[in-house]
Every structure is written in C-alpha cells, then in structure tokens.
Motif scaffolding. Structure first.
Motif, PDB file in Angstrom:
ATOM      1  N   SER A  23      31.701  39.973  37.137  1.00 43.76           N
ATOM      2  CA  SER A  23      32.363  38.858  37.486  1.00 43.76           C
ATOM      3  C   SER A  23      31.373  37.685  37.032  1.00 43.76           C
ATOM      4  O   SER A  23      31.759  36.442  36.641  1.00 43.76           O
ATOM      5  N   TRP A  24      30.163  37.752  37.604  1.00 49.76           N
ATOM      6  CA  TRP A  24      29.420  36.834  37.304  1.00 49.76           C
ATOM      7  C   TRP A  24      29.022  36.168  35.934  1.00 49.76           C
ATOM      8  O   TRP A  24      29.076  35.180  35.548  1.00 49.76           O
ATOM      9  N   ILE A  25      28.939  37.299  35.182  1.00 50.43           N
ATOM     10  CA  ILE A  25      28.913  37.242  33.744  1.00 50.43           C
ATOM     11  C   ILE A  25      29.880  36.440  33.168  1.00 50.43           C
ATOM     12  O   ILE A  25      29.910  35.587  32.382  1.00 50.43           O
ATOM     13  N   GLY A  50      30.316  42.852  40.845  1.00 50.05           N
ATOM     14  CA  GLY A  50      29.834  41.421  41.234  1.00 50.05           C
ATOM     15  C   GLY A  50      28.967  40.875  39.866  1.00 50.05           C
ATOM     16  O   GLY A  50      29.292  39.602  39.513  1.00 50.05           O
ATOM     17  N   VAL A  51      27.857  41.656  39.318  1.00 49.14           N
ATOM     18  CA  VAL A  51      27.456  41.155  38.064  1.00 49.14           C
ATOM     19  C   VAL A  51      28.334  40.805  37.156  1.00 49.14           C
ATOM     20  O   VAL A  51      28.110  39.843  36.348  1.00 49.14           O
ATOM     21  N   TYR A  56      32.333  34.782  34.723  1.00 49.90           N
ATOM     22  CA  TYR A  56      32.417  33.204  35.076  1.00 49.90           C
ATOM     23  C   TYR A  56      31.415  32.224  34.175  1.00 49.90           C
ATOM     24  O   TYR A  56      31.933  31.326  34.025  1.00 49.90           O
ATOM     25  N   ASN A  57      30.315  32.604  33.962  1.00 47.58           N
ATOM     26  CA  ASN A  57      29.285  31.900  33.305  1.00 47.58           C
ATOM     27  C   ASN A  57      29.694  31.800  31.711  1.00 47.58           C
ATOM     28  O   ASN A  57      29.776  30.757  31.218  1.00 47.58           O
TER      29      ASN A  57
END
Length: 74
Positions: A52-54, A49-50, A56-57
């Motif tokens: 994928s968040w990176i 999750g972390v 996405y950003n």
C-alpha cells in the motif's frame, strides 16, 4: 567504536534470545495457536503495508521529466 561494538553485541544477543523465546512460545507453550495466528497476521499486515505504501507513492508522486513520452515527427 566501543559503543557501536557493544550495541552490536547487545542486538545480537537479544535477537538470539528473542528467537528462543519465540520458539518456546510456538512449540512448547499453551499459547502456540495464538502466537502462530499473530505471527501470520503481522507478516501479512507488513507485506500489505509495504504494497500500500508503494501504491500511495506511485499515486501521489509527480513524474520526472525523463519519463514523459515525446512524440517526435520526422
């Protein structure tokens, strides 16, 4: 100040208690395979999750002006 201290003590006591409940469930109960599988699932899910968040950003953010490469000819 007293409220912050009491909240801090409560968090401390609950985390120690949570550790002992988790240790009991993992080592001494009949639920240990399920607890272990869920623990690994949550850890891997959190890490992915972390990541994928990176990603996405990185994909959706605009580059800052200082990150543009300038080609100066002399």
């Amino acid at each position: 100040m007293a409220k912050r201290r009491s909240v801090g003590i409560m968090i401390f006591v609950l985390s120690i208690g949570g550790f002992f409940v988790y240790a009991y469930l993992l080592m001494l109960s009949e639920w240990s395979p399920i607890v272990l599988q869920l623990s690994v699932l949550m850890a891997v899910g959190g890490i992915l999750g972390v990541i994928s968040w990176i990603g996405y950003n990185m994909a959706t953010s605009r580059p800052s002006p200082s990150s543009f490469i300038t080609d100066e000819k002399k």
